[in-house]
Design a protein around this motif. Structure first.
Motif, PDB file in Angstrom:
ATOM      1  N   GLY A  42       0.800  -1.228   0.000  1.00  0.00           N
ATOM      2  CA  GLY A  42       0.000   0.000   0.000  1.00  0.00           C
ATOM      3  C   GLY A  42       0.826   1.269   0.000  1.00  0.00           C
ATOM      4  N   ASP A  43       2.131   1.128   0.190  1.00  0.00           N
ATOM      5  CA  ASP A  43       2.995   2.310   0.317  1.00  0.00           C
ATOM      6  C   ASP A  43       4.043   2.382  -0.764  1.00  0.00           C
ATOM      7  OD1 ASP A  43       1.940   3.494   2.662  1.00  0.00           O
ATOM      8  OD2 ASP A  43       2.750   1.786   3.787  1.00  0.00           O
ATOM      9  N   THR A  44       3.787   1.671  -1.852  1.00  0.00           N
ATOM     10  CA  THR A  44       4.793   1.599  -2.911  1.00  0.00           C
ATOM     11  C   THR A  44       4.295   2.270  -4.182  1.00  0.00           C
ATOM     12  OG1 THR A  44       5.755  -0.428  -2.024  1.00  0.00           O
ATOM     13  CG2 THR A  44       6.104  -0.020  -4.359  1.00  0.00           C
ATOM     14  N   ILE A  45       5.210   2.926  -4.864  1.00  0.00           N
ATOM     15  CA  ILE A  45       4.943   3.504  -6.182  1.00  0.00           C
ATOM     16  C   ILE A  45       5.926   2.846  -7.153  1.00  0.00           C
ATOM     17  CG2 ILE A  45       4.876   5.614  -7.570  1.00  0.00           C
ATOM     18  CD1 ILE A  45       4.655   7.130  -4.774  1.00  0.00           C
ATOM     19  N   ILE A  62      -0.290  -2.608  -6.980  1.00  0.00           N
ATOM     20  CA  ILE A  62       0.282  -1.396  -6.393  1.00  0.00           C
ATOM     21  C   ILE A  62       0.042  -0.228  -7.342  1.00  0.00           C
ATOM     22  CG2 ILE A  62       2.142  -2.467  -5.030  1.00  0.00           C
ATOM     23  CD1 ILE A  62       4.000  -1.953  -7.277  1.00  0.00           C
ATOM     24  N   ASP A  63       0.168   0.979  -6.814  1.00  0.00           N
ATOM     25  CA  ASP A  63       0.070   2.178  -7.656  1.00  0.00           C
ATOM     26  C   ASP A  63       1.292   2.232  -8.567  1.00  0.00           C
ATOM     27  OD1 ASP A  63      -2.251   2.870  -6.393  1.00  0.00           O
ATOM     28  OD2 ASP A  63      -1.553   4.833  -5.675  1.00  0.00           O
ATOM     29  N   MET A  64       1.052   2.481  -9.854  1.00  0.00           N
ATOM     30  CA  MET A  64       2.196   2.517 -10.777  1.00  0.00           C
ATOM     31  C   MET A  64       2.108   3.650 -11.785  1.00  0.00           C
ATOM     32  SD  MET A  64       3.457  -1.379 -11.471  1.00  0.00           S
ATOM     33  CE  MET A  64       5.048  -0.808 -12.030  1.00  0.00           C
ATOM     34  N   GLU A  66       3.501   4.598 -15.650  1.00  0.00           N
ATOM     35  CA  GLU A  66       4.160   4.135 -16.868  1.00  0.00           C
ATOM     36  C   GLU A  66       5.131   5.235 -17.316  1.00  0.00           C
ATOM     37  OE1 GLU A  66       1.553   2.697 -20.348  1.00  0.00           O
ATOM     38  OE2 GLU A  66       2.166   4.747 -20.784  1.00  0.00           O
ATOM     39  N   HIS A  83       7.574  11.974  -2.449  1.00  0.00           N
ATOM     40  CA  HIS A  83       7.204  11.051  -1.361  1.00  0.00           C
ATOM     41  C   HIS A  83       8.438  10.329  -0.829  1.00  0.00           C
ATOM     42  CE1 HIS A  83       2.946  11.622  -2.158  1.00  0.00           C
ATOM     43  NE2 HIS A  83       3.241  11.558  -3.437  1.00  0.00           N
TER      44      HIS A  83
ATOM     45  N   ALA B  68       2.779  12.982 -11.348  1.00  0.00           N
ATOM     46  CA  ALA B  68       1.993  11.742 -11.273  1.00  0.00           C
ATOM     47  C   ALA B  68       1.710  11.343  -9.833  1.00  0.00           C
ATOM     48  CB  ALA B  68       2.740  10.609 -11.987  1.00  0.00           C
ATOM     49  N   THR B  69       2.555  11.836  -8.916  1.00  0.00           N
ATOM     50  CA  THR B  69       2.391  11.472  -7.512  1.00  0.00           C
ATOM     51  C   THR B  69       1.846  12.649  -6.696  1.00  0.00           C
ATOM     52  OG1 THR B  69       4.729  12.002  -7.148  1.00  0.00           O
ATOM     53  CG2 THR B  69       4.193   9.705  -7.598  1.00  0.00           C
ATOM     54  N   ALA B 195      -3.873  10.257  -8.307  1.00  0.00           N
ATOM     55  CA  ALA B 195      -2.407  10.222  -8.216  1.00  0.00           C
ATOM     56  C   ALA B 195      -1.903   8.866  -7.730  1.00  0.00           C
ATOM     57  CB  ALA B 195      -1.915  11.336  -7.295  1.00  0.00           C
ATOM     58  N   ALA B 196      -0.703   8.507  -8.184  1.00  0.00           N
ATOM     59  CA  ALA B 196      -0.061   7.259  -7.739  1.00  0.00           C
ATOM     60  C   ALA B 196       0.759   7.574  -6.499  1.00  0.00           C
ATOM     61  CB  ALA B 196       0.824   6.701  -8.848  1.00  0.00           C
ATOM     62  N   VAL B 197       0.181   7.301  -5.347  1.00  0.00           N
ATOM     63  CA  VAL B 197       0.844   7.659  -4.083  1.00  0.00           C
ATOM     64  C   VAL B 197       0.930   6.461  -3.143  1.00  0.00           C
ATOM     65  CG1 VAL B 197       0.171  10.089  -4.173  1.00  0.00           C
ATOM     66  CG2 VAL B 197      -1.380   8.445  -3.136  1.00  0.00           C
ATOM     67  N   GLY B 198       0.564   5.277  -3.633  1.00  0.00           N
ATOM     68  CA  GLY B 198       0.417   4.106  -2.767  1.00  0.00           C
ATOM     69  C   GLY B 198      -1.041   4.012  -2.362  1.00  0.00           C
ATOM     70  N   HIS B 199      -1.646   2.824  -2.579  1.00  0.00           N
ATOM     71  CA  HIS B 199      -3.105   2.732  -2.369  1.00  0.00           C
ATOM     72  C   HIS B 199      -3.485   2.524  -0.912  1.00  0.00           C
ATOM     73  CE1 HIS B 199      -2.486  -1.567  -2.054  1.00  0.00           C
ATOM     74  NE2 HIS B 199      -2.037  -1.634  -3.302  1.00  0.00           N
ATOM     75  N   GLY B 200      -2.457   2.275  -0.077  1.00  0.00           N
ATOM     76  CA  GLY B 200      -2.721   2.150   1.354  1.00  0.00           C
ATOM     77  C   GLY B 200      -3.648   1.001   1.707  1.00  0.00           C
ATOM     78  N   ARG B 203      -7.969   1.127  -1.534  1.00  0.00           N
ATOM     79  CA  ARG B 203      -8.638   1.319  -2.834  1.00  0.00           C
ATOM     80  C   ARG B 203      -7.900   0.498  -3.882  1.00  0.00           C
ATOM     81  NH1 ARG B 203      -4.727   3.989  -5.335  1.00  0.00           N
ATOM     82  NH2 ARG B 203      -3.765   5.819  -4.386  1.00  0.00           N
ATOM     83  N   PRO B 205      -5.551  -0.075  -7.112  1.00  0.00           N
ATOM     84  CA  PRO B 205      -4.348   0.668  -7.491  1.00  0.00           C
ATOM     85  C   PRO B 205      -4.628   1.735  -8.557  1.00  0.00           C
ATOM     86  CG  PRO B 205      -3.921  -1.689  -7.520  1.00  0.00           C
ATOM     87  CD  PRO B 205      -5.397  -1.522  -7.323  1.00  0.00           C
ATOM     88  N   ASN B 206      -3.965   2.861  -8.428  1.00  0.00           N
ATOM     89  CA  ASN B 206      -4.013   3.894  -9.460  1.00  0.00           C
ATOM     90  C   ASN B 206      -2.878   3.663 -10.444  1.00  0.00           C
ATOM     91  OD1 ASN B 206      -6.173   5.289  -8.462  1.00  0.00           O
ATOM     92  ND2 ASN B 206      -4.965   6.842  -7.398  1.00  0.00           N
ATOM     93  N   THR B 207      -3.170   3.872 -11.714  1.00  0.00           N
ATOM     94  CA  THR B 207      -2.137   3.744 -12.741  1.00  0.00           C
ATOM     95  C   THR B 207      -2.107   5.025 -13.556  1.00  0.00           C
ATOM     96  OG1 THR B 207      -2.622   1.391 -12.905  1.00  0.00           O
ATOM     97  CG2 THR B 207      -1.318   2.345 -14.665  1.00  0.00           C
ATOM     98  N   ILE B 208      -0.914   5.572 -13.710  1.00  0.00           N
ATOM     99  CA  ILE B 208      -0.733   6.719 -14.598  1.00  0.00           C
ATOM    100  C   ILE B 208      -0.120   6.169 -15.870  1.00  0.00           C
ATOM    101  CG2 ILE B 208       0.441   8.933 -14.903  1.00  0.00           C
ATOM    102  CD1 ILE B 208      -1.540   8.988 -12.580  1.00  0.00           C
ATOM    103  N   LYS B 209      -0.805   6.288 -16.976  1.00  0.00           N
ATOM    104  CA  LYS B 209      -0.275   5.690 -18.202  1.00  0.00           C
ATOM    105  C   LYS B 209      -0.786   6.408 -19.438  1.00  0.00           C
ATOM    106  CE  LYS B 209      -3.826   2.269 -18.919  1.00  0.00           C
ATOM    107  NZ  LYS B 209      -3.952   1.358 -20.021  1.00  0.00           N
TER     108      LYS B 209
END
Ligand code: TPP
Lengths: 248, 352
Positions: A42-45, A62-64, A66, A83, B68-69, B195-200, B203, B205-209
């Motif tokens: 949950g804390d990873t990008i 995880i949040d990613m 591209e 972050h 993005a973050t 924003a991609a900040v870690g989904h904690g 929620r 996952p967010n993806t910026i693409k």
């Protein structure tokens, strides 16, 4: 009945698009397992790179972000500077990291950016159909060197781990492989260390993972594993090239 | 609030801090170096981060990662550096990442010169990046206006989820003028839940693409982006009119050149020749509506640029054949003087 293997919570239910026998899937599973075990999902990008692994964000929970071809380390730098307490990593192929992205990977190490890079070396450009990479072995046949890599014409393959280990800001550099279960277990330990050093604020880590490309190499999945062992490991020796102690 | 005397570049840098910039990434290039130098000193004091990148390629991608973050990131550069950033700008527009990019234009093509120029109009309005995208571009003509545009830029970027350009030039960047920094009006901005900040763990996952392999889906995305660009065009296009009432000649110029052209217009007025100016304050969206309201006295349009003729294309599109559109320009870092523009206008109007 005891469970001896379960899918990591770090993986989504999405089936991967990787070719049969390609080891990208194994390496991504290892990343997922390590992040889950460290409690970091949950804390990873993550920063996905252009190449076969671009869709990593569909497979990792995880949040990613591209990234453009070669630029994942710069994107990761931007993310980490916003972050500093989150875990940030890049997952890059050898065309991405060792060719178009050499400046970015050198300078992310040079700045001692506190991120982890998973560098997947399959000695070829997989996604675009098997062209020569800087890591293609001498004599290896690829679509843009149909007679095999001629080192008089294209030089000797680039040894990325050895190169990055020279940079003061790199604290942990190890080359591992995933050609058999023992190697896979060891690769996981190395990936784990890479993330642990980041959490401890040590500096930049790079884990080079020797990987297969059965389609690009024109070999069966099993023959690919043998080819990796017999051809890649002699030129790309496995082992630790830098530790935080040496970096001091 | 008292006015202080500042270089254009430094005023932009201070305005960036006042506008809410949290992160700056950039690579040295003249004539914009005062921006990173000011921010290296002042941004950390304001709680932000300054980082010198290894190249413009890296800088724009650091901006991408920071935006993005959820960071409020910017970069600044000058013409050749902006050229290198174009791939990143296409990506920023495609991923809809709020960010601010300053171009202090210098003479080109190639490495060109460090002297002022406006030859990047195409770069700033058409882009060198691939694909169908538009970027909101502001073109200040004074140090004060630059500061105000910059102070508003981050909020606009967040509001529309878009990169924003501030298009300056070497003259405006290097000149000193009195400037003040009024309070920035508070604007309600959308949450950055994307924003991609870690989904904690709370929620998906967010993806910026920007990769969309399915042509049907990519077309839908492009149409949605176009809808946003239309909204921006309808709301944000800006221009200034100067002495256009009863003008027989209307000039069009932006940035530093517009200041020089105003002097030319005043000189002509002393000789009884009525000329006016339309000064675009946004380059994209181009203020085409300004050319719908031309005075009935107007016989000719003249576009003046520090280039070999780029904005003149947009003027012609806006005028759409209703009147002749002429062009006068100096390039290569040469700044035109008011008298030469006056002389050119007299020839154009047959008053020699
Ligand atoms: C700027 C740019 N140049 C070229 C490409 C085309 N391209 C896509 S993937 C790729 C090669 C990736 O190879 P590698 O990094 O070795 O990863 P692999 O696919 O083998 O895992 C290239 C050249 C691109 N997407 N963007």
């Amino acid at each position: 009945m005891s469970v001896i293997f379960a899918k990591s919570k770090g993986l989504t239910d999405q089936e991967t698009h990787y070719c049969p026998g390609c080891t990208h899937g194994i390496i991504q599973r290892l990343v997922a397992e390590v992040l889950e075990e460290l409690g970091l999902l949950g804390d990873t990008i993550g920063c996905a790179a252009v190449g076969c692994s671009i869709l990593t964000y569909n497979y990792l929970n995880i949040d990613m972000i591209e990234s453009a071809h070669g630029r994942a380390p710069a994107v990761a730098t931007g993310a980490k500077r916003v972050h500093p307490n989150k875990t940030v990593f890049t997952y890059q192929g050898d065309g991405d990291l060792a060719s178009i992205g050499t400046a970015e990977i050198v300078h992310v190490a040079h700045r001692g950016e506190k991120i982890t890079t998973i560098f997947v070396n399959n000695a070829i450009y997989g996604m675009t159909g098997g062209q020569m990479a800087p890591t293609t072995l001498p004599g290896q046949k690829v679509t843009t060197a149909p007679g095999g890599r001629d080192v008089a014409h294209s030089g000797m393959p680039l040894k990325v781990s050895e190169m990055i280990a020279q940079i003061p800001g790199a604290v942990y550099v190890e080359r591992v492989s995933v050609h058999n279960p023992r190697a896979v277990r060891h690769a996981k330990k190395a990936i784990r260390k890479g993330f642990e050093y980041q959490m401890a604020g040590k500096g930049f880590s790079l884990i080079e993972v020797l990987s297969t490309c059965p389609t690009g190499w024109g070999l069966s999945p099993v023959d690919s594993l043998t080819w990796l062992q017999e051809n890649m490991i002699p030129y790309y020796p496995l082992g630790v090239f830098k530790t935080p102690e040496e970096a001091k | 609030m008292p006015k202080s005397l500042m270089k254009g570049n430094e005023a932009l840098a201070l305005a960036a801090i006042k506008g809410g910039c949290s992160h700056f990434f950039g690579y040295p290039i003249t004539p914009q170096n005062e921006i990173p130098e000011f921010l290296a000193r002042e941004l950390p004091k304001a709680g932000g981060v300054f980082l010198q990148a290894e190249s413009e390629l890296a800088a724009i991608n650091m901006v991408y990662g920071a935006a993005a973050t959820g960071g409020r990131a910017m970069t600044s550069s000058s013409s050749p550096g902006i050229a290198l950033m174009q791939e990143g700008m296409s990506s920023l527009a495609a991923a809809e990442l709020p960010s601010v990019i300053v171009n202090v234009q210098r003479g080109g093509p190639g490495i060109g010169t460090i002297q002022p120029s406006q030859a990047d109009y195409y770069q700033m309005t058409r882009g060198g990046g691939n694909g169908d995208y538009r970027i909101l571009s502001f073109a200040p003509a004074t140090v004060q206006e630059g500061a105000e545009m910059m102070m508003a830029a981050f909020d606009l970027a967040d509001f529309y989820r878009t990169p924003v350009f501030i298009v300056s030039d070497g003259m405006l960047g290097q000149m000193m003028e009195p400037v003040e920094f009024p309070e920035r009006p508070l604007r309600t901005l959308p949450e950055k839940s994307w924003a991609a900040v870690g989904h904690g763990g709370s929620r998906k996952p967010n993806t910026i693409k920007t990769l969309v392999l399915d042509p049907g889906l990519l077309e839908q995305k492009n149409l949605r982006l176009q809808e946003k660009f239309t909204r921006i065009a309808a709301t944000e296009s800006r221009f200034e009119n100067y002495r256009t009432d009863e003008a027989e000649l209307v000039l069009c110029a932006y940035g530093s050149t517009a200041r020089i052209v105003k002097n030319s217009i005043d000189l002509l007025a002393e000789e009884g020749i009525k000329a006016g100016l339309i000064r675009p304050q946004t380059l994209w969206p181009f203020p085409s509506s300004a050319f719908q309201q031309l005075p009935p006295t107007c016989r000719t349009i003249l576009t003046v640029e520090m280039s070999c003729g780029q904005m003149v294309d947009d003027v012609r599109l806006a005028v759409n054949g209703r009147l002749p559109v002429a062009f006068y320009g100096r390039s290569g870092g040469i700044i035109p003087v008011p008298e030469e523009i006056v002389a050119h206008i007299k020839v154009l109007l047959g008053r020699v």
